[in-house]
Design an enzyme around this catalytic site. Structure first.
Site, PDB file in Angstrom:
ATOM      1  N   LYS A  83       0.841  -1.204   0.000  1.00 51.82           N
ATOM      2  CA  LYS A  83       0.000   0.000   0.000  1.00 51.82           C
ATOM      3  C   LYS A  83       0.870   1.246   0.000  1.00 51.82           C
ATOM      4  O   LYS A  83       2.035   1.213   0.378  1.00 51.82           O
ATOM      5  CB  LYS A  83      -0.924   0.000   1.230  1.00 51.82           C
ATOM      6  CG  LYS A  83      -1.877  -1.179   1.276  1.00 51.82           C
ATOM      7  CD  LYS A  83      -2.830  -1.147   0.120  1.00 51.82           C
ATOM      8  CE  LYS A  83      -3.730  -2.364   0.102  1.00 51.82           C
ATOM      9  NZ  LYS A  83      -4.307  -2.617  -1.189  1.00 51.82           N
ATOM     10  N   CYS A  84       0.263   2.338  -0.389  1.00 54.10           N
ATOM     11  CA  CYS A  84       0.905   3.644  -0.414  1.00 54.10           C
ATOM     12  C   CYS A  84       1.554   3.910   0.950  1.00 54.10           C
ATOM     13  O   CYS A  84       0.924   3.654   1.971  1.00 54.10           O
ATOM     14  CB  CYS A  84      -0.150   4.706  -0.721  1.00 54.10           C
ATOM     15  SG  CYS A  84       0.473   6.375  -0.806  1.00 54.10           S
ATOM     16  N   PRO A  85       2.778   4.315   0.955  1.00 53.37           N
ATOM     17  CA  PRO A  85       3.645   4.788  -0.125  1.00 53.37           C
ATOM     18  C   PRO A  85       4.640   3.745  -0.633  1.00 53.37           C
ATOM     19  O   PRO A  85       5.543   4.084  -1.389  1.00 53.37           O
ATOM     20  CB  PRO A  85       4.391   5.948   0.529  1.00 53.37           C
ATOM     21  CG  PRO A  85       4.619   5.458   1.933  1.00 53.37           C
ATOM     22  CD  PRO A  85       3.346   4.689   2.277  1.00 53.37           C
TER      23      PRO A  85
END
Length: 75
Positions: A13-15
């Site tokens: 997941k981000c980042p």
């Protein structure tokens, strides 16, 4: 043309996908290509912003079934 570096960031997941891209960029020579695959919802906007910020070229972007593939040319 085959990529010089391939990154599979699916499941992160981000980042994290952009962190992996930035790490690969540090090892890549000018003119090389990085192909990164991710399934994070924010990846499309993140990779476009990263390319704009760093001056690298987003050569292509595609999505298929929630999996996104970006090809970046390193400048």
């Amino acid at each position: 043309m085959s990529p010089d570096i391939q990154i599979d960031a699916r499941g992160t997941k981000c980042p994290r996908p952009i962190i992996e891209l930035a790490k690969a960029r540090r090892q890549a020579a000018a003119g090389s290509r990085i192909v990164i695959v991710a399934d994070d919802l924010a990846f499309e906007s993140d990779v476009k912003a990263w390319c704009e910020t760093t001056g690298n070229t987003l050569e292509s972007f595609s999505s298929d079934g929630g999996v996104h593939t970006a090809t970046i040319c390193i400048v």
